[in-house]
Write an enzyme that holds these catalytic residues in place. Structure first.
Site, PDB file in Angstrom:
ATOM      1  N   SER A 142       0.807  -1.223   0.040  1.00 37.64           N
ATOM      2  CA  SER A 142      -0.045   0.046   0.025  1.00 37.64           C
ATOM      3  C   SER A 142       0.788   1.110  -0.133  1.00 37.64           C
ATOM      4  CB  SER A 142      -0.882   0.045   1.343  1.00 37.64           C
ATOM      5  OG  SER A 142      -1.434   1.202   1.428  1.00 37.64           O
ATOM      6  N   TYR A 150      -2.283  -1.580  10.783  1.00 41.08           N
ATOM      7  CA  TYR A 150      -2.560  -1.678   9.383  1.00 41.08           C
ATOM      8  C   TYR A 150      -1.043  -1.577   8.474  1.00 41.08           C
ATOM      9  CZ  TYR A 150      -3.924  -1.859   4.497  1.00 41.08           C
ATOM     10  OH  TYR A 150      -3.853  -2.122   3.089  1.00 41.08           O
ATOM     11  N   LYS A 204       2.136  -3.831   6.430  1.00 40.31           N
ATOM     12  CA  LYS A 204       2.456  -3.852   4.862  1.00 40.31           C
ATOM     13  C   LYS A 204       3.975  -3.681   4.963  1.00 40.31           C
ATOM     14  CE  LYS A 204      -1.492  -4.803   3.269  1.00 40.31           C
ATOM     15  NZ  LYS A 204      -1.690  -6.000   2.739  1.00 40.31           N
TER      16      LYS A 204
HETATM   17  P1  NAD Z   1     -11.106  -7.164   0.822  1.00 41.05           P
HETATM   18  O1  NAD Z   1     -11.372  -7.205   2.383  1.00 41.05           O
HETATM   19  O2  NAD Z   1     -12.249  -7.036   0.229  1.00 41.05           O
HETATM   20  O3  NAD Z   1     -10.414  -8.530   0.358  1.00 41.05           O
HETATM   21  C1  NAD Z   1      -9.692  -9.440   1.288  1.00 41.05           C
HETATM   22  C2  NAD Z   1     -10.159 -10.813   1.377  1.00 41.05           C
HETATM   23  O4  NAD Z   1      -9.222 -11.596   2.035  1.00 41.05           O
HETATM   24  C3  NAD Z   1     -11.621 -10.805   1.567  1.00 41.05           C
HETATM   25  O5  NAD Z   1     -12.231 -11.703   0.593  1.00 41.05           O
HETATM   26  C4  NAD Z   1     -11.356 -11.766   2.934  1.00 41.05           C
HETATM   27  O6  NAD Z   1     -12.488 -12.465   3.151  1.00 41.05           O
HETATM   28  C5  NAD Z   1     -10.210 -12.367   2.783  1.00 41.05           C
HETATM   29  N1  NAD Z   1      -9.182 -12.804   4.051  1.00 41.05           N
HETATM   30  C6  NAD Z   1      -9.008 -11.994   4.844  1.00 41.05           C
HETATM   31  N2  NAD Z   1      -8.175 -12.566   5.850  1.00 41.05           N
HETATM   32  C7  NAD Z   1      -8.030 -13.920   5.422  1.00 41.05           C
HETATM   33  C8  NAD Z   1      -7.456 -15.287   5.682  1.00 41.05           C
HETATM   34  N3  NAD Z   1      -6.563 -15.129   6.857  1.00 41.05           N
HETATM   35  N4  NAD Z   1      -7.601 -16.193   5.104  1.00 41.05           N
HETATM   36  C9  NAD Z   1      -8.157 -16.210   4.093  1.00 41.05           C
HETATM   37  N5  NAD Z   1      -8.763 -15.217   3.546  1.00 41.05           N
HETATM   38  C10 NAD Z   1      -8.765 -13.969   4.240  1.00 41.05           C
HETATM   39  O7  NAD Z   1      -9.884  -6.183   0.591  1.00 41.05           O
HETATM   40  P2  NAD Z   1      -9.283  -5.570  -0.739  1.00 41.05           P
HETATM   41  O8  NAD Z   1      -9.829  -4.134  -0.644  1.00 41.05           O
HETATM   42  O9  NAD Z   1      -9.776  -6.415  -1.742  1.00 41.05           O
HETATM   43  O10 NAD Z   1      -7.739  -5.566  -0.371  1.00 41.05           O
HETATM   44  C11 NAD Z   1      -7.060  -6.767  -0.617  1.00 41.05           C
HETATM   45  C12 NAD Z   1      -5.399  -6.437  -0.493  1.00 41.05           C
HETATM   46  O11 NAD Z   1      -5.033  -5.292  -0.930  1.00 41.05           O
HETATM   47  C13 NAD Z   1      -5.475  -6.500   1.213  1.00 41.05           C
HETATM   48  O12 NAD Z   1      -4.161  -7.052   1.593  1.00 41.05           O
HETATM   49  C14 NAD Z   1      -5.296  -4.960   1.454  1.00 41.05           C
HETATM   50  O13 NAD Z   1      -4.632  -4.668   2.440  1.00 41.05           O
HETATM   51  C15 NAD Z   1      -4.624  -4.282   0.208  1.00 41.05           C
HETATM   52  N6  NAD Z   1      -4.890  -2.963   0.072  1.00 41.05           N
HETATM   53  C16 NAD Z   1      -6.252  -2.356  -0.372  1.00 41.05           C
HETATM   54  C17 NAD Z   1      -6.271  -1.186  -0.438  1.00 41.05           C
HETATM   55  C18 NAD Z   1      -7.759  -0.596  -0.489  1.00 41.05           C
HETATM   56  O14 NAD Z   1      -7.894   0.630  -0.519  1.00 41.05           O
HETATM   57  N7  NAD Z   1      -8.812  -1.408  -0.830  1.00 41.05           N
HETATM   58  C19 NAD Z   1      -5.348  -0.281  -0.652  1.00 41.05           C
HETATM   59  C20 NAD Z   1      -4.033  -0.720  -0.523  1.00 41.05           C
HETATM   60  C21 NAD Z   1      -3.870  -2.124  -0.288  1.00 41.05           C
END
Ligand code: NAD
Ligand code: UDP
Length: 330
Positions: free
Chosen positions: A124, A148, A152
């Site tokens: 991120s 959080y 990362k």
């Molecule tokens: P999201 O919550 O929609 O997707 C994450 C998925 O991981 C979910 O389906 C959840 O059920 C699953 N999950 C969580 N912990 C788990 C575990 N221990 N075992 C199996 N499944 C698990 O989030 P997103 O927005 O799609 O983000 C995806 C990744 O990108 C994350 O790592 C997040 O930190 C990173 N990220 C997101 C953003 C954003 O703004 N959305 C920005 C930067 C980084």
């Protein structure tokens, strides 16, 4: 290639599954559904008319992860699974450190045990902290203000060290800016839990009149109109960035900003939403939100140069597609 997509039922993961399948890859999803629904996997199949192999497992469960690696000949892992709510991470630091770090270590270990060389991590822009914009991959990382963000930065360090010790391991650390929007079909998109924290889902709920008005957190930042500036990126552009990262992955650790390279203020985003969808978004200016920085946007030139990838979809498309999904979702 056979790609294990952890968190593939989530927001960014589901869109990336679509892009991977469309690029001809085979997708194996591992998701415990703690923040998503199994129906999303059906939507991915419906959209692409391709099969998706789905495991409902927790990726901190070493035995369950090993089963997937022994059942399939995995060529690469894209690790999305994780907890991502900044505020919640301050309340529940242990849950965040445990989930986000243990999952990374277990998957990296499985890669070592099964000879899997490609690993792509969801990182991120938060790891840059309050550096000077635009953020460049070569910058020293600054401390983030929450657990959080630390998970990362730590996951990046863990993978760096593993790659140093195992020169054949190929790692891509993808630093996302602000993903918004939804697949153009309106079938998949972001489904936040409860009242959204992020700007775009909040705006769509105000447009839907589920929420009365937007609260803009501060209008005295040193930005174009005083409101916070961010680099919004359409989630399908982001998804395609993962395919490019995977296809171009070579030995060692590679860091890429996945952003549009453009900064947009809160008020500019609100105006774009109104223009794209013809709906007024009432708002009021309130206090700054603790932990927010004034500006965050990418220097996105490295991904363009090395991966041949750049964001194609503009802010108007992001607003239109977010609104279409808001109206389509059950
Ligand atoms: P999201 O919550 O929609 O997707 C994450 C998925 O991981 C979910 O389906 C959840 O059920 C699953 N999950 C969580 N912990 C788990 C575990 N221990 N075992 C199996 N499944 C698990 O989030 P997103 O927005 O799609 O983000 C995806 C990744 O990108 C994350 O790592 C997040 O930190 C990173 N990220 C997101 C953003 C954003 O703004 N959305 C920005 C930067 C980084
Ligand atoms: N923001 C806002 N009101 C909201 C949500 C967000 O004014 O209800 C602002 C926030 O202060 C920031 C920008 O919108 O300047 C993007 O915030 P978001 O939470 O979406 O992303 P992040 O701050 O994590 O980059």
């Amino acid at each position: 290639m056979n790609i294990l997509v952890t968190g593939g039922a989530g927001y960014i993961g589901s869109h990336t599954c679509v892009a991977l399948l469309e690029a001809g890859h085979t997708v194996i999803v591992a998701d415990n559904l703690c923040n998503s629904r199994v129906e999303v996997v059906d939507k991915i199949k419906q959209l692409t008319k391709k099969e998706v192999i789905f495991y409902q497992i927790d990726v901190t469960d070493i035995a369950a992860v090993s089963t997937i690696f022994s059942n399939h000949s995995i060529d690469g892992v894209i690790h999305f699974a994780g907890l991502k709510a900044v505020g919640e991470s301050v309340e529940k630091p242990l849950a965040y450190y445990y989930n986000n770090l243990v999952s990374t270590m277990i998957l990296a270990e499985a890669c070592q045990n099964y000879g899997v060389r490609r690993f792509v991590l969801s990182s991120s822009a938060t790891v840059y902290g309050d550096n000077t914009v635009p953020f460049v991959e070569t910058m020293n990382l600054l401390p983030t203000t929450n657990p959080y963000g630390e998970t990362k930065a730590m996951s990046e360090r863990i993978l760096n060290d593993i790659a140093k010790a195992n020169p054949a391991f190929s790692v891509s650390l993808l630093r996302y800016f602000n993903p918004v929007g939804a697949h153009e079909s309106g079938l998949i998109g972001e489904v936040p839990n409860g009242i959204p924290n992020n700007l775009m889902p909040y705006v769509t709920q105000v447009a839907k009149r589920k929420l009365e008005k937007l609260r803009i957190f501060g209008n005295e930042y040193p930005t174009v109109d005083g409101t916070g500036v961010r680099d919004y990126i359409h989630v399908m552009d982001l998804a395609e960035g993962h395919v490019a990262a995977l296809d171009n992955l070579t030995e060692g650790v590679h860091i890429y900003n996945l952003g549009s390279g453009n900064g947009t203020s809160v008020i500019e985003l609100v105006k774009a939403f109104e223009e794209a969808n013809g709906i007024e978004i009432p708002y009021e200016i309130v206090e700054r939100r603790p932990g927010d920085i004034a500006s965050c946007y990418a220097d996105a030139s490295k991904a363009d140069r090395e991966l041949g990838w750049s964001a194609k979809r503009d802010v108007i498309s992001m607003c239109r597609d977010s609104w279409r999904f808001e109206n389509n979702k059950e």
